[in-house]
Every structure is written in C-alpha cells, then in structure tokens.
Design a protein around this motif. Sequence first.
Motif, PDB file in Angstrom:
ATOM      1  N   ARG A 175       1.071   8.004  -3.289  1.00 52.42           N
ATOM      2  CA  ARG A 175       0.814   9.001  -4.019  1.00 52.42           C
ATOM      3  C   ARG A 175       0.041  10.350  -3.206  1.00 52.42           C
ATOM      4  O   ARG A 175      -0.043  11.273  -3.193  1.00 52.42           O
ATOM      5  N   LYS A 176      -0.214   9.284  -2.540  1.00 53.35           N
ATOM      6  CA  LYS A 176      -1.224   9.779  -0.898  1.00 53.35           C
ATOM      7  C   LYS A 176      -0.621  10.332   0.196  1.00 53.35           C
ATOM      8  O   LYS A 176      -0.330  11.617   1.154  1.00 53.35           O
ATOM      9  N   ASP A 177      -0.069   9.507   0.496  1.00 51.72           N
ATOM     10  CA  ASP A 177       1.308   9.073   1.680  1.00 51.72           C
ATOM     11  C   ASP A 177       2.186   9.760   1.504  1.00 51.72           C
ATOM     12  O   ASP A 177       3.070   9.115   0.918  1.00 51.72           O
ATOM     13  N   LYS A 178       3.072  10.934   2.411  1.00 53.17           N
ATOM     14  CA  LYS A 178       4.175  11.089   2.503  1.00 53.17           C
ATOM     15  C   LYS A 178       5.147  10.418   2.642  1.00 53.17           C
ATOM     16  O   LYS A 178       6.263   9.811   2.007  1.00 53.17           O
ATOM     17  N   ARG A 179       4.373   9.081   3.431  1.00 56.56           N
ATOM     18  CA  ARG A 179       6.009   8.267   3.609  1.00 56.56           C
ATOM     19  C   ARG A 179       5.241   6.966   3.853  1.00 56.56           C
ATOM     20  O   ARG A 179       4.360   6.682   4.787  1.00 56.56           O
ATOM     21  N   LEU A 180       5.617   5.792   3.755  1.00 60.12           N
ATOM     22  CA  LEU A 180       5.681   4.246   4.062  1.00 60.12           C
ATOM     23  C   LEU A 180       6.471   3.442   4.670  1.00 60.12           C
ATOM     24  O   LEU A 180       7.533   3.819   4.576  1.00 60.12           O
ATOM     25  N   ILE A 181       6.121   2.988   5.740  1.00 63.41           N
ATOM     26  CA  ILE A 181       6.727   1.772   6.053  1.00 63.41           C
ATOM     27  C   ILE A 181       5.818   0.277   5.394  1.00 63.41           C
ATOM     28  O   ILE A 181       4.909   0.006   5.805  1.00 63.41           O
ATOM     29  N   VAL A 182       6.795  -0.243   4.579  1.00 62.62           N
ATOM     30  CA  VAL A 182       5.937  -2.081   4.273  1.00 62.62           C
ATOM     31  C   VAL A 182       6.548  -3.332   4.911  1.00 62.62           C
ATOM     32  O   VAL A 182       7.781  -3.046   5.207  1.00 62.62           O
ATOM     33  N   VAL A 183       5.745  -3.935   5.444  1.00 60.98           N
ATOM     34  CA  VAL A 183       6.075  -4.874   6.195  1.00 60.98           C
ATOM     35  C   VAL A 183       5.451  -6.093   5.443  1.00 60.98           C
ATOM     36  O   VAL A 183       4.144  -6.468   5.075  1.00 60.98           O
TER      37      VAL A 183
END
Length: 281
Positions: free
Chosen positions: A29-37
């Motif tokens: 909701r706050k960040d446009k893109r995420l990488i989750v590891v």
Amino acid sequence: MKVLKFGGSSVASAERMNSVSEIVKSKLRKDKRLIVVVSAMGGLTDQLLDCSTLAQQGNKSYSKKIDEMFERHTEAVLQLSGETGLQRLLPTMQEKTDNLRDLMHGVFLVHELSPRVQDCIVSYGELMSSLILSDFMNHSGVECKWVDSRNVLRTNSDFSAAKVDFKTTNANIKKLLRGKAKLFLMGGFIASNEDGVTTTLGRGGSDYTAAIMASGAGADELEIWTDVNGVLTADPRKVSKAFTLDSMTYEEALEMSHFGAKVIHPPTIQPVLESNIPLRI
C-alpha cells in the motif's frame, strides 16, 4: 523499491505464512514494488541435512523423515487453502518430494554424499516454502510473481559456500525488473553456477540473497524480519537489561557480528554497505 526478507521462523507454519502475507500486503500500500525473499520452513534445512546423512550411512529411516517433511508442507497448503484453490499446489509438492526421494535413494545406494548433491538436496526447503507463499499471495488477491532464485543468482562451483558472480547476477536482476510485476517472491540461500547446477550460499545465505537483490535492484531499503526486536545491546538470554538499539552504522553492525551477534552475518550486509542502502531489522 524495497526488499523484505523473512526467515525460517516467519514461514514455519500456515499461521506464520498468513502473517507474512498480511505484512507484505500492508507494505504494498506504501511501496510501488517489493522483492520478498524467504527461507525454508523453520528447521527444515537441518532436517534435510540430517536426512541426507542417514541416507549416506545406509539408514533406511531417511525415507520416513522425507514423509514427515512432505506432510508438513501439505499441511501448510491445506490450512492456507480455505476456498482459494491453493490445493492445486499439492501435486507440485508431491513432485518435489518425489524428486527429493530419488536423490536421497541415490545417496543411500552408493553411500556417497558430495557437496554438489547436498546443495541440490537442501535447495528443496526454499523452493517449497517460496512456492507455497507465492501461490497463497496470488489466491489472496495480490498478484505475485514467483522467481526461481537459480535463474537470477549466478555463482561459481564452490558448492555449499558458492561465490557470487555479481556482474552476471546484477544483469539478471535488472532483466527481471524490466517486467511489469509489482511483487516478486523468491527463496533465499540457493543459486546456480554457469552450467545451471544448483549451488548454495552458505551460512546466512537467505539474508545474503536479500542483500544481493537489494544492491542489484538499487532498493531504497532492505528489511530483515526476524523473531527478535531488532539489534540488541547484548544477548537478552544472558543480560536481563539488554535493550534494542534505535540505529547503528554498518561498521558497528560488522563489529558486533564479529564479536558474536547473530542477528546479522557480515557477508549479508556487504552488498548493501557498498551500495549505501539502509538495512532495517
């Protein structure tokens, strides 16, 4: 762009995976893109190592332990399923387990466990946990792209402690990010050499994966989610008045790690240190 890393305790059960899903949703909701590891389910890597040792010794009980690991993953799938259709993952879990069983049977027959084979065996933990969580995110209404880490992280052939080829890896990260996906989810710890053979990054490998991804992606921040409240002044099991530090420099973190702090491993923070990317525990 942020990179979030969740350790084994964070994905140890269906309940924990659901909590991770909620955290990721709130971040989106706050960040446009995420990488989750993500790491393997808590304790699974050690179980895989123990299982492979039993097979090497010619002890048939390794087969029962594989059954227990399969049941643990399928239980997580069934508990997360509800009405989301996640049960479609069960054949994939069965296929991965069958492949693992074939590997173990080979070790059992020849009483030989090479570092190359061991890397392949322990890779199944991260592969399965990341597949489950990725599918759960998708069926929870959040579009998520599952990434096979072995297609991104390139290393040499020093099995069990492979050295990263940053030039090729960073190029692969940039290629990955050209896609339109907003959320990428991948297993930590695992990579591959130039021939596509599975390798692993050694101790702290999942944290290291996250730092490599953060550096290669030019992330705004790397967040490592764990079961302790950040970096403490001392081991709270030994020092009752230990408290959480608000902030510290990279150099201070490295020094604390050198003297025994386990929340951060020195190789983990090297890529973000060099790229001057903030690290939040």
